[in-house]
Design an enzyme around this catalytic site. Structure first.
Site, PDB file in Angstrom:
ATOM      1  CE  LYS A  56      17.335 -52.370-103.638  1.00 38.70           C
ATOM      2  NZ  LYS A  56      15.900 -52.582-103.903  1.00 38.70           N
ATOM      3  CB  SER A  79      14.843 -54.857-100.870  1.00 37.77           C
ATOM      4  OG  SER A  79      14.618 -54.257-102.130  1.00 37.77           O
ATOM      5  CB  SER A 134      11.984 -52.631-102.672  1.00 37.90           C
ATOM      6  OG  SER A 134      11.799 -53.960-102.265  1.00 37.90           O
TER       7      SER A 134
END
Lengths: 95, 495
Positions: free
Chosen positions: B78, B153, B177
């Site tokens: 990420k 996310s 997330s």
């Protein structure tokens, strides 16, 4: 909780954000809506309840006091948007 | 053999046995990304040269018999995790040119173990969002159906794993997330206990809630990756000094005793949450039966403050964010607006141009909640409610080993569907926020599909530092349900 456009301007200044006139109304409405929902926290009886700062295991975290090589300005200033040698450049502060 | 279907475990075995090389595997996945990622938009940055260099080095390590379970295995990260020499944007324009000068602790660990960093994945700006639509770069689509969001996310990481662009990925989880996008994309997502994994080099959103964790194709890989990223780190004073077990032992525990003797709690408050989709309810009930068949005793439990979790979270997380994001001021790194009159003007213009609408909204809420006269009514009160939520969980775990729940109230929604109403989006986090508030671990495991063909996961949460129970139950569940979660994306590039 109703947030006024004046309050939006005040909070934006504290947060160092710029909210232009056209956005103030919408921002006031959204914040009022969200904070209105959050108002339900008032229904909880928190009398005598301790504050929590999270789930970290609370104990002292100590380390040896040893001398280490610093990464130096070349590394720490590598991403500066504006610099002069080993210094950051910022707009004028003193008028 | 299909490279894109390889798990960490399978790739590791083939690499070890010299049946494939890391260079071949990495090249094949890079080709796949090139072919399909225009449609999925899972990645923000790919550094092919660096990835292939790491692959070559891994191949050499394998020849030298210097092997870890990750040697030569392509992993996606990420883009909230600092990678030395690779742009780290956090999905924000304010960091559009930020190149970290150091690797975060977990990136160091991956590299030390020979992993290949295949790319940096898309996310909601600074992790703020539940759909990956809040990225300032691109909107990631769900590989199962590109009209739908992948969740967020860590939507880029979950989509990359589902699309077979990498063997596994790391995400971060501040309020769901990792788990929610994993559920929406049909992959396994584990949020470890707060303090299990070092946060050094993770760009902070809400420091008391953030945690890094694995997003993988199956539960075994989750344990393999957790083994490598866990552990105390002197660079993160909140990382816990606790023993790290061998998490793959969870599978022996299952093979030896199934799930007999384990107790799962179902919170009665979760079953009457408004707006649970009947398809999610069906998948949840089926999962419950499967666990019962495996010997799990199911009990009804109570988490009395469930109704206040979203409200408390959306004070605490934005408050911490408003403080953490004060560092983005156009001086030390990132974007700076030109032609400003004075310092304050420069701060304001830089931040207003650099941050997207959701980030600004959360900074505003946090600033308000912490401002003079409102602190006690908002942040103070929310922190006390957090104490009550934590107590709810500790009482609940007196009666059960893990808590079983849905991950999200509904399957993935359509892109654009919830963007106009931030509060509705916040309310979809109801089942995942608590684990962050209480600091406990949670896992999302694929459990079924909606009639539209979108994956639906189930969540299990356990006591602090008891990821073993989650992995044992998750593995047993996965092995029994035998769900085919291979996602077909070949139609996406018909040109």
């Amino acid at each position: 909780m109703k947030i006024s456009t004046d309050e939006v301007a005040k909070i934006a200044h504290l947060a160092r954000l710029e909210v232009d006139a056209s956005q103030k109304e919408e921002m006031a409405e959204q914040l009022s809506h969200i904070l209105g929902y959050i108002d339900k926290l008032k229904d909880v009886d928190v009398e005598g309840v301790k504050l929590s700062s999270g789930a970290a295991v609370m104990n002292n975290v100590l380390r040896e006091d040893e001398v280490k090589v610093s990464p130096g300005p070349c590394v720490t200033l590598a991403n500066a948007p504006q610099r002069d040698d080993d210094f950051y450049i910022v707009p004028r502060i003193v008028k | 053999m299909e490279y894109h279907e390889l798990t960490i475990e399978k790739a590791g075995k083939l690499l070890c046995d010299h049946q494939i090389s890391s260079f071949e595997l990495t090249s094949a996945l890079l080709d796949r990304i090139e072919k399909y990622d225009d449609e999925i938009n899972a990645f923000i940055t790919i550094d092919k040269t660096m990835a292939l260099e790491q692959a070559r080095k891994a191949d050499q390590d394998i020849c030298d018999n210097n092997i870890s379970p990750l040697t030569g295995v392509p992993i996606a990260l990420k883009d909230l995790l600092c990678t030395r020499g690779i742009k780290t944007t956090c999905g924000s324009q304010i960091l559009n040119n930020f190149i970290p000068q150091y690797d975060g602790t977990i990136v160091k660990k991956l590299k030390k173990n020979g992993a290949v960093i295949i790319g940096k994945t898309n996310l909601d700006e600074f992790g703020m969002g539940s759909s990956t639509e809040n990225s300032s770069y691109k909107i990631t689509t769900n590989p199962w159906n590109k009209a739908y969001v992948p969740g967020g996310s860590s939507g880029g990481s979950a989509a990359a794993v589902a699309a077979g662009f990498c063997c596994a990925a790391l995400g971060t989880d501040t309020g769901g997330s990792i788990r929610q996008p994993s559920s929406h994309c049909g992959v396994v997502g584990l949020k470890p206990t707060y303090g299990r994994v070092s946060r050094f080099g993770l760009v902070s959103y809400a420091s008391s809630l953030d945690q890094i964790g694995p997003i993988t194709k199956d539960v075994k890989d989750s344990a393999i990756l957790l083994n490598i990223i866990s552990g105390n780190d002197k660079m993160d004073s909140t990382s816990a000094k606790v023993d790290v077990p061998d998490f793959t032992k969870a599978f022996d525990l299952f093979e030896k005793g199934s799930l007999k003797g384990m107790t799962a709690g179902i919170p009665k408050e979760y079953l009457c949450v408004d707006g649970i989709d009947p398809e999610v309810e069906n998948v949840f009930n089926d999962a419950r039966r499967i666990l019962e068949d495996l010997g799990v005793e199911i009990k009804e439990i109570s988490l009395p403050h469930t109704d206040y979790v979203v409200a408390a979270y959306y004070i605490i997380a934005p408050s911490e964010a408003s403080s953490n994001l004060a560092r983005f001021d156009g001086v030390k790194y990132g974007f700076r607006e030109k032609g400003c009159d004075d310092l304050i003007d420069m701060y304001k213009k830089t931040r207003s141009k650099g941050f997207g609408p959701e980030v600004k909204r959360r900074i505003m809420i946090g600033t308000y909640a912490l401002s003079a006269g409102y602190y006690d009514a908002y942040y103070g009160r929310a922190s006390k409610v957090r104490t009550l939520i934590m107590e709810d969980f500790s009482k609940a775990f007196d009666a059960c080993d893990f808590i079983l729940s849905p991950v999200a109230p509904a399957p993935a929604f359509k892109i654009g569907e919830k963007m106009d109403d931030p509060l509705t989006m916040y309310l979809t986090d109801i089942f995942t926020l608590s684990a962050n508030m209480a600091g406990i671990p949670g896992i999302s495991v694929p459990a079924g599909f909606s009639s539209a063909g979108l994956p639906i996961g189930i969540q299990m949460m356990s006591r602090r530092f008891d990821e073993l129970s989650l992995l044992r139950a998750g593995y047993g569940f996965e092995k029994t349900i035998k769900l085919d979660v291979r996602c077909e994306i070949s139609h996406l590039n018909s040109a």
